[in-house]
Write an enzyme that holds these catalytic residues in place. Structure first.
Site, PDB file in Angstrom:
ATOM      1  N   LYS A 195      -1.772  73.615  76.688  1.00 24.32           N
ATOM      2  CA  LYS A 195      -1.340  74.955  77.107  1.00 24.32           C
ATOM      3  C   LYS A 195      -2.537  75.890  76.974  1.00 24.32           C
ATOM      4  CE  LYS A 195       2.440  78.208  75.925  1.00 24.32           C
ATOM      5  NZ  LYS A 195       3.652  78.361  75.086  1.00 24.32           N
TER       6      LYS A 195
ATOM      7  N   SER B  17       7.884  79.440  77.539  1.00 18.88           N
ATOM      8  CA  SER B  17       6.629  79.870  78.127  1.00 18.88           C
ATOM      9  C   SER B  17       5.678  78.715  78.447  1.00 18.88           C
ATOM     10  CB  SER B  17       5.920  80.847  77.182  1.00 18.88           C
ATOM     11  OG  SER B  17       5.580  80.194  75.971  1.00 18.88           O
TER      12      SER B  17
ATOM     13  N   SER C 108       9.923  77.822  73.346  1.00 23.65           N
ATOM     14  CA  SER C 108       9.012  77.649  74.494  1.00 23.65           C
ATOM     15  C   SER C 108       8.567  76.234  74.806  1.00 23.65           C
ATOM     16  CB  SER C 108       7.767  78.499  74.297  1.00 23.65           C
ATOM     17  OG  SER C 108       7.997  79.763  74.810  1.00 23.65           O
TER      18      SER C 108
END
Ligand code: GLN
Length: 487
Positions: free
Chosen positions: A74, A149, A173
């Site tokens: 990420k 997210s 997330s």
């Protein structure tokens, strides 16, 4: 196209040991698949570095399970020499001079980072539509969200681009997008994995997490990542464990609880049926499965409590994003620091971020603090105390990870829900108490995957993963990949 990237870590490892495939071939396959990404899953790439790292690996031992295997990170994991922006315009051009501890540990274990994935800006949000590169979509239906997210990591894995991707989990997330993308999504106990070099969102809630195709892969990754780090004062000194042993040896606890109010609130018949059947199957396997009356007023308090605490912490952590230290310079010929900062922050953040900073600052104002921030802290204490009481009588909480299949992007609204559903926020329980928690696939509904989540007591990560494996065996759903073209 070769198909190693669609497999789980252990299968790839065995092929590497047998010399059926080389790390360089794996990296090339991963790069080729990144080129075919359909869902806007990627920020920076590091193809040259990955190729070099792969070339250096010549021997792989039988116990070096992660060695030579590509992975994705990420875009909020600092990676030396690779732009790391948290998908925010304000961090455009920021290239860290050091590796996050997890990046360093994965490198030490021989895993090869190939690219950074898109995310909701600064890890706030749950739709995958707020990053600087626009919407990240769901590989099972590109009109729908994949959730966030950690959207890019989920979308990439569901397309079979890599066998593991790092995410971060402050509210849900990793565990929510895993559910919407048919993946395993795991969040470790708070303090089990160092967060040094992970951009903070709300550090009292933030945890390292990751996506894999099956539960055993997640256990191997956890074994490599856990442990104290002198750079992260919140990382635990607790002894490291071999988490894969729990999964391989079927070491599990017996008492499974579910929340009655949650069960009663599920309207989608497919999800309700799959969830009830799963609990029934667990009963048949000898688990004690019982309902529990978790206080409704605390379920109602999850959303406001999460919003106040996370926004307050975010506003304070992200105060360093003033345009001076990182990111593009101001363009309005500012005369003062204040003018400079206002220009950068006005242009550098999306509306969602600005809204959250306002909430955070408002709740921290001296005159509001007793009514807002302090009350949220007290509510959190009650939420966690009630959860710990639950864990006096139960070893696991099992809940579906969503009420329905993901929304279409065109149907998203920025209005805040005044009556949020329990299941929209239930996974925040894991962050409030710092509990280990894993989502695994449960069923399909209209062609879209739906997950189920297992949460356990702190530092019982091994038992939680092992229960995830039990569910994986019951449903038979693992190594899922969306779309024929990706298989
Ligand atoms: N969806 C939650 C939020 O919007 C969770 C974010 C996260 O876990 N990083 O804050």
């Amino acid at each position: 196209m070769t198909k190693w990237m669609t497999k789980d870590i252990l299968s790839i490892h065995k092929a590497l040991v047998e010399k059926e495939v080389t790390p360089s071939e794996l990296v090339e396959e991963c790069i080729e698949r990144i080129g075919k990404d359909q869902c806007n899953s990627f920020e920076a790439t590091r193809f040259d570095e990955a190729r070099k790292e792969a070339k250096k690996i010549t021997e792989i031992g039988e116990d070096e399970v992660l060695k030579g295997i590509p992975y994705l990170a990420k875009d909020n994991y600092s990676t030396k020499g690779t732009e790391t922006s948290a998908s925010s315009k304000i961090l455009t051009g920021y290239v860290p001079t050091f590796d996050a501890t997890v990046v360093k540990k994965l490198k030490r274990a021989g895993m090869i980072q190939v690219a950074h994935t898109t995310m909701d800006e600064l890890a706030m949000g749950g739709t995958g539509t707020t990053g600087r590169k626009g919407d990240t979509t769901n590989p099972y239906d590109k009109e729908r969200i994949v959730g966030g997210s950690s959207c890019g990591s989920a979308a990439a894995l569901a397309q079979g681009i890599a066998p593991m991707a790092l995410g971060s989990d402050t509210g849900d997330s990793v565990r929510k997008p895993a559910s919407l993308a048919g993946l395993v999504g795991y969040k470790a106990t708070w303090g089990r994995i160092s967060r040094f070099g992970l951009f903070p969102f709300a550090p009292s809630l933030d945890a390292v997490g990751f996506f894999t195709r099956d539960v055993l892969s997640a256990a191997y990754v956890l074994t490599a990542l856990s442990g104290h780090d002198k750079n992260d004062m919140s990382s635990s000194y607790r002894k490291k464990e071999k988490y894969e042993k729990y999964v391989l040896e079927g070491k599990r606890l017996k008492r499974v609880g579910y929340f009655k109010a949650v069960m009663d609130s599920i309207k989608d018949p497919i999800i309700k049926d799959a969830y009830s059947k799963l609990l029934e199957e667990l009963r048949k396997k000898g688990y004690e499965v019982l309902p529990y009356d978790y206080p409704i007023e605390l379920l109602d308090a999850l959303y406001p409590t999460y919003m106040i605490i996370s926004c307050a912490e975010a506003g304070s952590n992200d105060a360093n994003l003033d345009g001076v230290r990182f990111g593009p310079a101001a363009t309005n010929n500012p005369k003062t620091y204040k003018e400079y900062m206002i220009d950068c922050r006005s242009k550098g953040f999306s509306d969602l971020i600005k809204r959250r900073f306002v909430i955070g600052s408002f709740s921290l104002l001296a005159e509001n603090q007793p009514e807002m921030f302090n009350r949220a802290q007290k509510a959190r204490r009650l939420i966690v105390d009630a959860m710990n009481r639950f864990f006096d009588s139960f070893d696991y909480l099992i809940v579906p990870s969503a009420y329905s299949i993901p929304k279409k992007i065109k149907d998203l609204s920025t209005a805040w829900s005044t009556h949020p559903d329990y299941l929209d926020n239930i996974l925040t329980l894991g962050n409030f108490g710092g509990y280990p928690s894993v989502t695994v696939p449960l069923t399909f509904d209209q062609g879209m995957p739906i997950g189920v989540n297992v949460t356990g007591r702190i530092f019982e990560d091994g038992y939680v993963l092992s229960m995830g494996k039990e569910i994986e065996d019951i449903t038979g759903l693992k190594n899922l990949v969306a779309g024929k073209e990706n298989k």
